[in-house]
Design a protein around this motif. Sequence first.
Motif, short mmCIF file in Angstrom:
data_model
loop_
_atom_site.label_atom_id
_atom_site.label_comp_id
_atom_site.label_asym_id
_atom_site.label_seq_id
_atom_site.Cartn_x
_atom_site.Cartn_y
_atom_site.Cartn_z
N THR A 231 0.83 -1.21 0.00
CA THR A 231 0.00 0.00 0.00
C THR A 231 0.87 1.27 0.00
OG1 THR A 231 -1.62 -1.27 1.27
CG2 THR A 231 -1.93 1.12 1.19
N PHE A 232 1.92 1.28 0.84
CA PHE A 232 2.80 2.46 0.88
C PHE A 232 3.53 2.62 -0.45
CE2 PHE A 232 3.15 0.60 5.35
CZ PHE A 232 1.99 1.24 5.78
N ASN A 233 3.98 1.50 -0.99
CA ASN A 233 4.69 1.57 -2.27
C ASN A 233 3.78 2.05 -3.39
OD1 ASN A 233 6.99 0.66 -1.01
ND2 ASN A 233 6.65 -1.50 -1.56
N ARG A 234 2.52 1.61 -3.34
CA ARG A 234 1.53 2.08 -4.32
C ARG A 234 1.45 3.60 -4.30
NH1 ARG A 234 -4.50 1.33 -2.30
NH2 ARG A 234 -3.71 3.00 -0.95
N ASP A 235 1.31 4.18 -3.09
CA ASP A 235 1.11 5.61 -2.98
C ASP A 235 2.35 6.39 -3.44
OD1 ASP A 235 -1.36 4.94 -2.06
OD2 ASP A 235 -0.91 5.30 0.06
N LYS A 236 3.51 5.87 -3.10
CA LYS A 236 4.76 6.52 -3.53
C LYS A 236 4.90 6.44 -5.05
CE LYS A 236 8.76 5.74 -0.72
NZ LYS A 236 9.67 4.63 -0.58
N ALA A 237 4.63 5.26 -5.60
CA ALA A 237 4.78 5.07 -7.04
C ALA A 237 3.78 5.94 -7.80
CB ALA A 237 4.59 3.59 -7.40
N GLN A 238 2.55 6.06 -7.28
CA GLN A 238 1.55 6.89 -7.97
C GLN A 238 2.07 8.31 -8.11
OE1 GLN A 238 -0.60 9.61 -7.55
NE2 GLN A 238 -1.49 9.11 -9.57
N ARG A 239 2.58 8.86 -7.00
CA ARG A 239 3.07 10.25 -7.05
C ARG A 239 4.21 10.39 -8.05
NH1 ARG A 239 2.00 10.17 -1.52
NH2 ARG A 239 4.09 9.45 -1.03
N LYS A 240 5.15 9.46 -8.01
CA LYS A 240 6.32 9.58 -8.89
C LYS A 240 5.94 9.43 -10.35
CE LYS A 240 10.23 8.25 -5.98
NZ LYS A 240 11.15 7.15 -5.70
N ILE A 241 5.08 8.46 -10.64
CA ILE A 241 4.69 8.24 -12.04
C ILE A 241 3.89 9.42 -12.55
CG2 ILE A 241 3.30 6.78 -13.56
CD1 ILE A 241 4.18 4.38 -12.01
N SER A 242 2.97 9.91 -11.71
CA SER A 242 2.16 11.05 -12.12
C SER A 242 3.05 12.27 -12.38
CB SER A 242 1.12 11.35 -11.03
OG SER A 242 0.24 12.35 -11.44
N ASP A 243 4.04 12.50 -11.50
CA ASP A 243 4.97 13.62 -11.71
C ASP A 243 5.74 13.45 -13.01
OD1 ASP A 243 4.14 14.71 -9.34
OD2 ASP A 243 5.93 14.15 -8.20
N THR A 244 6.14 12.22 -13.30
CA THR A 244 6.90 11.98 -14.53
C THR A 244 6.05 12.29 -15.77
OG1 THR A 244 8.03 10.23 -13.34
CG2 THR A 244 8.34 10.30 -15.73
N TYR A 245 4.78 11.86 -15.74
CA TYR A 245 3.88 12.20 -16.84
C TYR A 245 3.79 13.71 -17.00
CZ TYR A 245 1.84 7.67 -18.13
OH TYR A 245 1.64 6.42 -18.62
N MET A 246 3.74 14.44 -15.88
CA MET A 246 3.62 15.89 -15.98
C MET A 246 4.85 16.50 -16.63
SD MET A 246 1.50 16.69 -12.53
CE MET A 246 1.46 18.46 -12.71
N GLU A 247 6.01 15.91 -16.36
CA GLU A 247 7.22 16.38 -17.05
C GLU A 247 7.11 16.14 -18.56
OE1 GLU A 247 10.63 14.50 -15.23
OE2 GLU A 247 9.99 15.28 -13.26
N VAL A 248 6.63 14.96 -18.93
CA VAL A 248 6.46 14.65 -20.35
C VAL A 248 5.50 15.65 -20.99
CG1 VAL A 248 5.56 12.95 -21.99
CG2 VAL A 248 6.97 12.19 -20.06
N ILE A 249 4.42 15.95 -20.27
CA ILE A 249 3.42 16.88 -20.79
C ILE A 249 4.03 18.26 -21.01
CG2 ILE A 249 1.31 18.15 -20.16
CD1 ILE A 249 0.37 15.53 -18.75
#
Length: 509
Positions: A231-249
């Motif tokens: 569960t903790f890893n899920r929440d950390k990964a969500q933030r990081k992946i979402s941030d990475t998409y925002m960089e791509v955008i």
Amino acid sequence: MSFSFWAVATLVFGVVAVVVNALKQVLFKDPNRPPVVFHWIPVFGSAASYGMDPYKFFEDNRKKFGDVFTFVMLGRHITVALGPRGNDFVLNAKHSDVSAEEAYAHLTTPVFGKGVIYDCPNARLMEQKKFAKSALTTGAFRSYVPLIVNEVRQYWLKSPQFFGGDSNRASNKTHLMTAMPEMTIFTASRTLQGREVRAKFDESFADLYHDLDRGFTPIHFVFPNIPIPATFNRDKAQRKISDTYMEVIRERRRTGDLSEQDVLNTFLRDAVYKDGVRMSDREIANMMIGILMGGQHTSAATSTWALMHLGADKALRDALYQEQVEVCGPELRELTYDDLQNMPLLNNTIRETLRMHPPLHSLMRFVRHDLTIEGTRYVVPRGHYVLAAPGVPMIDSQYFKEPLKFQPERWLEQKNIIDLAAQDQDYTVVSKGAKSPYLPFGAGRHRCIGEQFAYVQLGTILAMFVREFEWSLPNGRAVPTPDYSSMVTLPAEPSDIVWTRRRVGEKKY
Ligand code: X2N
Ligand code: HEM
């Protein structure tokens, strides 16, 4: 002394609770409520028998109660409505009466992120689906097929599951539950998500994606925030992946390069709601995560099942190879989108795989207002859930002859029932197609937008396998039984195939 007191007290309390719960079920049957599946343990209810084999659970209780019954699962009251009429009841229920977001958001929002899919009003989801759907044109699919072909070749060449760097490798054993999720993520990310996101999967994304994935499980459906590492890893990964998409955008906005026909570009261009509100970069990022997760599980499961069934059926493999030769010539020229449309056996193989193994066995809605079930005296009260199981009629001999036989040819005669729900894809109108016995993509306002893409992706991958390999299940094994402990219905282990190349050294890798 105090230990034994509490032990005895707990035991007595437990026994009383079980007895009271059992008596209540036997003595007080409300004629205006659907029959309740008997369960010994209060709250936990039928979780174990439903969770371990939902189809057996549905079938056993259909024999006892008919098409409508209620079960208890970890505090939730869930009313199952089986058959084509049950599908219609659940999937075409009025939006004011039932909601998908209240059934799914606790599972999906921590994984996809905020502001999209089930973390927004339903009217927003309808528009998000329109934006995504508008990217999935025939023109886009034409550009996707060569990209998928290329990804498949690269994967075969590199992966130790296939050639492991040796392009002349003539045979090997492949663990499909390793290989197919990888091929699915590479092909889906290259096409739908775009070049940059695909590149990230060779770098930082693989582990992060893994962490996100391990937070998308039935355990998290039941206990969304269960305090375990997943569960903790899920929440950390969500933030990081979402941030990475925002960089791509941001990078795409900066360069102004919107030339690729991926879903991301469609959102960057068109994602303005009818009321003038524009989707934020964060929302677009999270939408892309949702699409990635959705397409990943369903498609990887389907390609694995299809390859298993083909591995058990040499005549079918031969017929599919023949179809490749007929459409693309004996030299097997490069596959195109238009070729795929001329391969009925290939498409019927996918259709048949989804009939026997629809990835989602349970579609749920939260009941917001008391719901009367037509033709009965039953009322499902607000606060309960309703559940459609489109997979049940798909293996019912009433609708499909010899339903447990894998027979893609059946679809030459059964064309009439191919997904009536597909006809109405305008999300402003609720489609009326839910009475079909074949609904692997659902129906009504929540119907899948990914069907055509899934056929393109699966068709290309399967055609590539048929062209390149001859394969079978090792040691004369049968097709595995289903495993329901994951988010989608998967084949139980072992999921290996053994293959030989058809023409080693002829094609360059
Ligand atoms: C704890 C055995 O295990 O007793 F993903 F953009 C993205 C998926 C809905 C799965 C429901 C519950 C199983 C309990 C076992 C996007 C592509 C979507 C559509 C009980 C003890 C997400 C519900 C799985 C209940 C199994 C919902 C997906 N196209 N992807 N006890 O999908 O669309 C998306 C949409 C669902 C389920 C279950 C138990 C848009 C146990 C032991 C244990 N399930 N499940 N998608 N259970 N136990 C998706 C719709 C949405
Ligand atoms: C909805 C199945 C692939 C995106 C659904 C639903 C089903 C389904 C049954 C309805 C869920 C419900 O009513 O609760 C499948 C199958 C697939 C597949 C069997 C592949 C074999 C995809 C792909 C994408 C996708 C590739 C993305 C490109 C969606 C979306 C929804 C959806 C956005 C709408 C959810 C909603 O409105 O609540 N899918 N899907 N699916 N699917 Fe798929």
